[in-house]
Write a protein that holds these residues in place. Structure first.
Motif, PDB file in Angstrom:
ATOM      1  N   PHE A  33      -5.951  16.378   3.049  1.00 33.03           N
ATOM      2  CA  PHE A  33      -5.269  15.261   3.700  1.00 33.03           C
ATOM      3  C   PHE A  33      -3.761  15.368   3.494  1.00 33.03           C
ATOM      4  O   PHE A  33      -3.291  15.857   2.461  1.00 33.03           O
ATOM      5  CB  PHE A  33      -5.712  13.933   3.075  1.00 33.03           C
ATOM      6  N   TYR A  35      -0.504  12.584   3.723  1.00 38.30           N
ATOM      7  CA  TYR A  35      -0.062  11.202   3.872  1.00 38.30           C
ATOM      8  C   TYR A  35       1.462  11.170   3.820  1.00 38.30           C
ATOM      9  O   TYR A  35       2.095  11.995   3.157  1.00 38.30           O
ATOM     10  CB  TYR A  35      -0.615  10.318   2.753  1.00 38.30           C
ATOM     11  N   GLN A  37       4.739   8.707   2.804  1.00 37.12           N
ATOM     12  CA  GLN A  37       5.071   7.508   2.033  1.00 37.12           C
ATOM     13  C   GLN A  37       6.575   7.299   2.036  1.00 37.12           C
ATOM     14  O   GLN A  37       7.322   8.065   1.416  1.00 37.12           O
ATOM     15  CB  GLN A  37       4.557   7.626   0.592  1.00 37.12           C
ATOM     16  N   PRO A  43       1.391   4.610   1.066  1.00 34.85           N
ATOM     17  CA  PRO A  43       1.095   5.842   1.809  1.00 34.85           C
ATOM     18  C   PRO A  43       0.369   5.518   3.112  1.00 34.85           C
ATOM     19  O   PRO A  43      -0.445   4.592   3.165  1.00 34.85           O
ATOM     20  CB  PRO A  43       0.182   6.630   0.866  1.00 34.85           C
ATOM     21  N   LEU A  87       2.624  13.489   0.904  1.00 29.41           N
ATOM     22  CA  LEU A  87       1.630  13.685  -0.145  1.00 29.41           C
ATOM     23  C   LEU A  87       0.483  14.536   0.376  1.00 29.41           C
ATOM     24  O   LEU A  87      -0.090  14.237   1.429  1.00 29.41           O
ATOM     25  CB  LEU A  87       1.067  12.330  -0.611  1.00 29.41           C
ATOM     26  N   MET A  91      -9.891  16.915  -1.222  1.00 28.71           N
ATOM     27  CA  MET A  91     -11.119  16.206  -1.606  1.00 28.71           C
ATOM     28  C   MET A  91     -12.075  17.194  -2.259  1.00 28.71           C
ATOM     29  O   MET A  91     -12.393  18.236  -1.658  1.00 28.71           O
ATOM     30  CB  MET A  91     -11.747  15.547  -0.383  1.00 28.71           C
ATOM     31  N   LEU A  97     -10.423  12.335  -4.185  1.00 26.74           N
ATOM     32  CA  LEU A  97      -9.170  12.939  -3.757  1.00 26.74           C
ATOM     33  C   LEU A  97      -8.328  13.327  -4.959  1.00 26.74           C
ATOM     34  O   LEU A  97      -8.123  12.529  -5.875  1.00 26.74           O
ATOM     35  CB  LEU A  97      -8.384  11.959  -2.883  1.00 26.74           C
ATOM     36  N   TRP A  99      -4.592  14.398  -5.819  1.00 26.30           N
ATOM     37  CA  TRP A  99      -3.306  14.246  -5.136  1.00 26.30           C
ATOM     38  C   TRP A  99      -2.218  15.114  -5.747  1.00 26.30           C
ATOM     39  O   TRP A  99      -2.128  15.250  -6.972  1.00 26.30           O
ATOM     40  CB  TRP A  99      -2.848  12.785  -5.213  1.00 26.30           C
ATOM     41  N   GLY A 100      -1.368  15.656  -4.888  1.00 26.57           N
ATOM     42  CA  GLY A 100      -0.145  16.273  -5.350  1.00 26.57           C
ATOM     43  C   GLY A 100       0.887  15.198  -5.661  1.00 26.57           C
ATOM     44  O   GLY A 100       0.710  14.025  -5.302  1.00 26.57           O
ATOM     45  N   ALA A 101       1.963  15.607  -6.326  1.00 24.51           N
ATOM     46  CA  ALA A 101       3.011  14.650  -6.717  1.00 24.51           C
ATOM     47  C   ALA A 101       3.892  14.244  -5.546  1.00 24.51           C
ATOM     48  O   ALA A 101       4.676  13.311  -5.665  1.00 24.51           O
ATOM     49  CB  ALA A 101       3.863  15.236  -7.833  1.00 24.51           C
TER      50      ALA A 101
ATOM     51  N   TYR B  35      -5.539   3.079  -7.476  1.00 23.77           N
ATOM     52  CA  TYR B  35      -4.755   4.208  -7.932  1.00 23.77           C
ATOM     53  C   TYR B  35      -3.545   3.699  -8.709  1.00 23.77           C
ATOM     54  O   TYR B  35      -3.052   2.592  -8.475  1.00 23.77           O
ATOM     55  CB  TYR B  35      -4.205   5.011  -6.752  1.00 23.77           C
ATOM     56  N   ASP B  38       2.820   7.251 -10.684  1.00 29.18           N
ATOM     57  CA  ASP B  38       3.902   7.398 -11.640  1.00 29.18           C
ATOM     58  C   ASP B  38       4.828   8.508 -11.177  1.00 29.18           C
ATOM     59  O   ASP B  38       4.377   9.497 -10.571  1.00 29.18           O
ATOM     60  CB  ASP B  38       3.337   7.717 -13.028  1.00 29.18           C
ATOM     61  N   GLY B  40       6.777  11.645 -10.540  1.00 32.51           N
ATOM     62  CA  GLY B  40       6.509  13.038 -10.863  1.00 32.51           C
ATOM     63  C   GLY B  40       5.045  13.400 -10.928  1.00 32.51           C
ATOM     64  O   GLY B  40       4.705  14.568 -11.118  1.00 32.51           O
ATOM     65  N   LEU B  41       4.187  12.416 -10.762  1.00 33.94           N
ATOM     66  CA  LEU B  41       2.747  12.666 -10.779  1.00 33.94           C
ATOM     67  C   LEU B  41       2.143  12.233  -9.451  1.00 33.94           C
ATOM     68  O   LEU B  41       2.675  11.350  -8.771  1.00 33.94           O
ATOM     69  CB  LEU B  41       2.077  11.900 -11.911  1.00 33.94           C
ATOM     70  N   GLY B  42       1.022  12.846  -9.117  1.00 33.29           N
ATOM     71  CA  GLY B  42       0.315  12.395  -7.930  1.00 33.29           C
ATOM     72  C   GLY B  42      -0.397  11.085  -8.181  1.00 33.29           C
ATOM     73  O   GLY B  42      -0.507  10.633  -9.331  1.00 33.29           O
ATOM     74  N   LEU B  43      -0.856  10.474  -7.123  1.00 33.56           N
ATOM     75  CA  LEU B  43      -1.700   9.298  -7.273  1.00 33.56           C
ATOM     76  C   LEU B  43      -2.914   9.661  -8.133  1.00 33.56           C
ATOM     77  O   LEU B  43      -3.536  10.706  -7.942  1.00 33.56           O
ATOM     78  CB  LEU B  43      -2.193   8.825  -5.903  1.00 33.56           C
ATOM     79  N   ARG B  44      -3.225   8.796  -9.081  1.00 34.57           N
ATOM     80  CA  ARG B  44      -4.389   9.047  -9.943  1.00 34.57           C
ATOM     81  C   ARG B  44      -5.383   7.911  -9.789  1.00 34.57           C
ATOM     82  O   ARG B  44      -5.010   6.734  -9.894  1.00 34.57           O
ATOM     83  CB  ARG B  44      -3.929   9.190 -11.400  1.00 34.57           C
ATOM     84  N   LEU B  45      -6.621   8.285  -9.565  1.00 34.10           N
ATOM     85  CA  LEU B  45      -7.667   7.305  -9.325  1.00 34.10           C
ATOM     86  C   LEU B  45      -8.098   6.654 -10.631  1.00 34.10           C
ATOM     87  O   LEU B  45      -8.440   7.327 -11.600  1.00 34.10           O
ATOM     88  CB  LEU B  45      -8.860   7.991  -8.651  1.00 34.10           C
ATOM     89  N   PHE B  90      -1.740   0.933  -6.552  1.00 31.10           N
ATOM     90  CA  PHE B  90      -2.120   0.824  -5.145  1.00 31.10           C
ATOM     91  C   PHE B  90      -3.622   0.640  -5.028  1.00 31.10           C
ATOM     92  O   PHE B  90      -4.402   1.380  -5.624  1.00 31.10           O
ATOM     93  CB  PHE B  90      -1.726   2.083  -4.366  1.00 31.10           C
ATOM     94  N   PHE B 105      -3.901   1.828   2.573  1.00 29.17           N
ATOM     95  CA  PHE B 105      -3.359   1.392   1.292  1.00 29.17           C
ATOM     96  C   PHE B 105      -2.695   0.019   1.405  1.00 29.17           C
ATOM     97  O   PHE B 105      -2.084  -0.311   2.427  1.00 29.17           O
ATOM     98  CB  PHE B 105      -2.301   2.392   0.800  1.00 29.17           C
TER      99      PHE B 105
END
Lengths: 109, 114
Positions: A33, A35, A37, A43, A87, A91, A97, A99-101, B35, B38, B40-45, B90, B105
């Motif tokens: 995916f 997205y 933002q 996002p 982003l 999956m 998912l 996610w990248g930063a 989620y 933060d 520098g980090l990706g979304l974290r579930l 989120f 979202f």
């Protein structure tokens, strides 16, 4: 482990084309995916790829190579409103998912 | 307007306090997610729910709990807040947890724990 890599920041000129790359390593794969933002906002969905190849949607296109664990988002005819973070998320086999930063895209006039 | 709503939009919270972040969607989506994002980090579930009455743990569930009593609501509770929980939270929903399903979202809750 599971990992998504994408550049932290990119700069491009209004009207130009930019390609944002993403590489992924996941336990199983159920699609990739992209997205968008904008700063301080939620996002919003851009694209989903599960088969190899290029998917075009207006000015935005997304490419996937499953064998290489690689995707890119191509933005054409850049507009100032395209300044945002992009982003990448893969999956995994559990339908979660990863996610990248995010890649912050700065558009200059 | 259909969508997903979070409340509050921002909060400063003393460490050790209990806090519930609210999330409501009116799209009748089955799956919902929390989620944290933060720098520098990706979304974290944190936690997810594939359908009303069920919940599951995500990547970073410790210190958080959720409930899914009905389709529309998916509150996230911090039982005893700590500074490391300072983040933007989120809530998201999708029609199903299956692939090729777009997630929508909320606007996020900016939480600062001091």
């Amino acid at each position: 482990g599971q990992n998504i890599d994408q550049p932290t920041e990119m700069t491009a000129t209004e009207g130009a084309i930019v390609q944002i790359n993403c590489t992924y390593q996941t336990s199983g794969f159920n699609g990739l995916f992209w997205y968008q933002q904008h700063a301080g906002e939620a996002p919003t969905f851009l694209s989903y790829n599960v088969l190899d190849g290029l998917e075009e949607k207006g000015r935005f296109s997304s490419f996937l190579s499953r064998s290489k664990g690689y995707s890119y988002l191509l933005l054409k005819e850049l507009q100032m409103k395209d300044s945002a973070s992009y982003l990448c998320a893969a999956m995994d086999s559990n339908y979660q998912l990863i996610w990248g930063a995010g890649t912050k895209l700065i558009i200059k006039p | 307007i259909a969508g997903i709503t979070q409340a509050p939009t921002s909060q400063i919270l003393a460490a050790g306090r209990r806090m519930t972040l609210r999330c409501t969607q009116d799209m009748r989506h089955n799956a919902m997610y929390w989620y944290r994002q933060d720098l520098g980090l990706g979304l974290r579930l944190i936690h997810y729910s594939n359908t009303a009455g069920t919940t599951g743990k995500g990547e970073v569930p410790d210190g958080y709990s959720v409930s899914r009593a009905n389709t529309d609501d998916f509150p996230l509770t911090l039982a005893s807040a700590v500074p490391s929980q300072t983040s933007v939270y989120f809530c998201a929903s999708s029609d199903s947890p299956d692939p090729n399903t777009e997630a929508f979202f909320g606007q996020g809750t900016r939480l600062t724990v001091v």
